[in-house]
Enzyme design. Sequence first.
Site, mmCIF file in Angstrom:
data_model
loop_
_atom_site.group_PDB
_atom_site.id
_atom_site.type_symbol
_atom_site.label_atom_id
_atom_site.label_comp_id
_atom_site.label_asym_id
_atom_site.label_seq_id
_atom_site.Cartn_x
_atom_site.Cartn_y
_atom_site.Cartn_z
ATOM 1 N N GLU A 150 2.111 1.723 -3.495
ATOM 2 C CA GLU A 150 1.033 2.232 -4.357
ATOM 3 C C GLU A 150 0.980 3.757 -4.299
ATOM 4 O OE1 GLU A 150 -3.355 3.406 -3.759
ATOM 5 O OE2 GLU A 150 -3.041 1.359 -3.030
ATOM 6 N N HIS A 151 1.065 4.317 -3.091
ATOM 7 C CA HIS A 151 1.068 5.769 -2.933
ATOM 8 C C HIS A 151 2.284 6.394 -3.614
ATOM 9 C CE1 HIS A 151 -1.967 6.837 0.368
ATOM 10 N NE2 HIS A 151 -2.190 5.554 0.098
ATOM 11 N N HIS A 169 0.823 -1.205 0.000
ATOM 12 C CA HIS A 169 0.000 0.000 0.000
ATOM 13 C C HIS A 169 0.860 1.259 0.000
ATOM 14 C CE1 HIS A 169 -2.607 2.994 2.268
ATOM 15 N NE2 HIS A 169 -3.262 2.793 1.143
ATOM 16 N N GLU A 192 -4.388 8.184 6.921
ATOM 17 C CA GLU A 192 -5.363 7.274 6.322
ATOM 18 C C GLU A 192 -5.708 6.130 7.266
ATOM 19 O OE1 GLU A 192 -5.917 4.492 2.294
ATOM 20 O OE2 GLU A 192 -4.110 5.717 2.567
#
Length: 455
Positions: A91-92, A88, A168
Site C-alpha cells: 500500500e505504501h 500494508h 509507524e
Amino acid sequence: MAPRTTPTGQQDSAGRSALSQQKVGSTRTLHTVRDADGQVTSLVRRTVLPGGLRVISERLTGTRSAAVGVWVGVGSRDESATLHGCSHFLEHLLFKGTAERSALDISIALDAVGGEFNAFTAKEYTCFHARVLDEDLPLAVDVLGDMITSSTITAEDVEAERDVILDELAMHDDDPDDVVHNLFAEQAWGRTSPLGRDIGGSEASITALTRTQIRRFYRKHYRPANMVVSVAGNVDHAALVRQVRRAFGRNDFLVGDEPPAPPRPASRAVRVRPGTVEATRPFEQVNVVLGMKGLTRNDERRFALGVLNTALGGGTSSRLFQEVRERRGLAYSVFSFASHHADSGLVGVSVGCLPSKLDDVLAVVRAELARVADEGITAEELARGKGQLRGGLVLGLEDSASRMSRIGKAELVYDELLSIDDVLARIEAVTLDDVRSIAAEVFGQPEILAVVGPA
C-alpha cells in the site's frame, strides 16, 4: 412523503443480487431513489470491464464533489508468516511512483486541485481513495489507475519505505488502544493465524521482506478481477466507465475474460480461542478488552447484534457507559463493539481505567454481560438502539466519501448491495426475542481477555 427506493437488480433463489452473473461490458442499474416529486436523487449503476474489473457508481444530485475508491480484495489475512505485513508495505509503495509519475508528481496532482488522497489496509481488503471536485474526477481516476497498474516498486523505494513502516509500527506500539486490540485479536485467533496478526506486520517481518517477495505479491493479488472501482457524488456513469477504461488500460491490465472474483469464501469457521493475555507497558492507564466469539459477515442476525451492541455500549445512554462511568466513575472511556469477517467475528467491551480500578471495572462489565445474556434488553432500550443505528447510518452517508465506501465495500465483500431502505427495514424488524436470543448465545460463551498497562 419519504424518498422511494426502487431496487432493479435481479435476485437469485437465495435472495442475493445475482451480480456475479453480469456479462463483461454490460451495465446494470441496481437502485434508484426518487423524491416526493418523482425526481431521481440517487442512482446506483454497475459495469463489468474486461478482466473482471467492476465499476460501480452512485450519482447524487445536488453535490459538487466526487469520491473514488479502488478496493482490492487482499489484506493481511492473505499473507503467510514470511509475508506478514506485505499488504500494508505494498500500500505504501504504490504511492512511490510509476513510469509516468514520480512520488512527488502523484502528490502534486491531487494537492493542486485541493483533493484528499489516502489509502488503508485491513485484514481482508485494501483501499486507495480520493475526494475531489466533480470536475477533477477524471484526474483522480487517472492517478489511481496509474498507481494500481504501473507502480515501479524500485529497490530504492522499498528500502526507504521500510524505515517509514518501522517508524509507524513503533508509533502504534506507543498507543495503548492499538496494543490492547492487537493483543485481543492475537489471543482470539492465535499468533499463527493471519487473522490474529497485526495488519502492519512486525519489526522482524518488515525487516526481512524483499523487493522480489513484494513484487510477486503485487502481481498475484492486484488483478482486475480482484478489484472494484467505486465512485459517489456528481458523476455520470458512462463517462466514468470510459475514464476507468483509459486509466486502468495501461500495460494491458484490462485484458482477458476472467469474471469478477467472488466474495471471500466462508466454508469453515475460524476457531476462536478463549483465554487471558497480558502485556506490560509504561502507560498511566490499564487498557482492557473483554470479549467473545461473534458473528460472521453474512449472518442475518448481525442486525440484531447491532441493536444489542448499541444498547449495551454504543453511546452515552448505553448500559455500560451509565454503569461504569456515570454511576460508579470507574473509567473515562468504555464502549462495546462487534467486528465481522468472512468466516469469523468478535464482540467485546473496551475500557481504559486507572490500575487501582481494574478489578472493579471487570466485575461490573462481567455482571452487565451476564445480565444481558440472561434477560436481554428492555423495550425502551430496543427502541433507543434502533433509533441510534438508523440515525448513525443515515447521517453517516451525508457525504460522497461515505457513499463511495458503502457501495465499494458491499460490491467487494458481499456481492450484493442492499439499499439504505433495505438496511433500515432490517434494523426495524429486530425484536426483543431476536436480541435476547443473540445475547444469550454470544455472551454465554467463554471469554477472551486482553490487559495492557503498568506492572
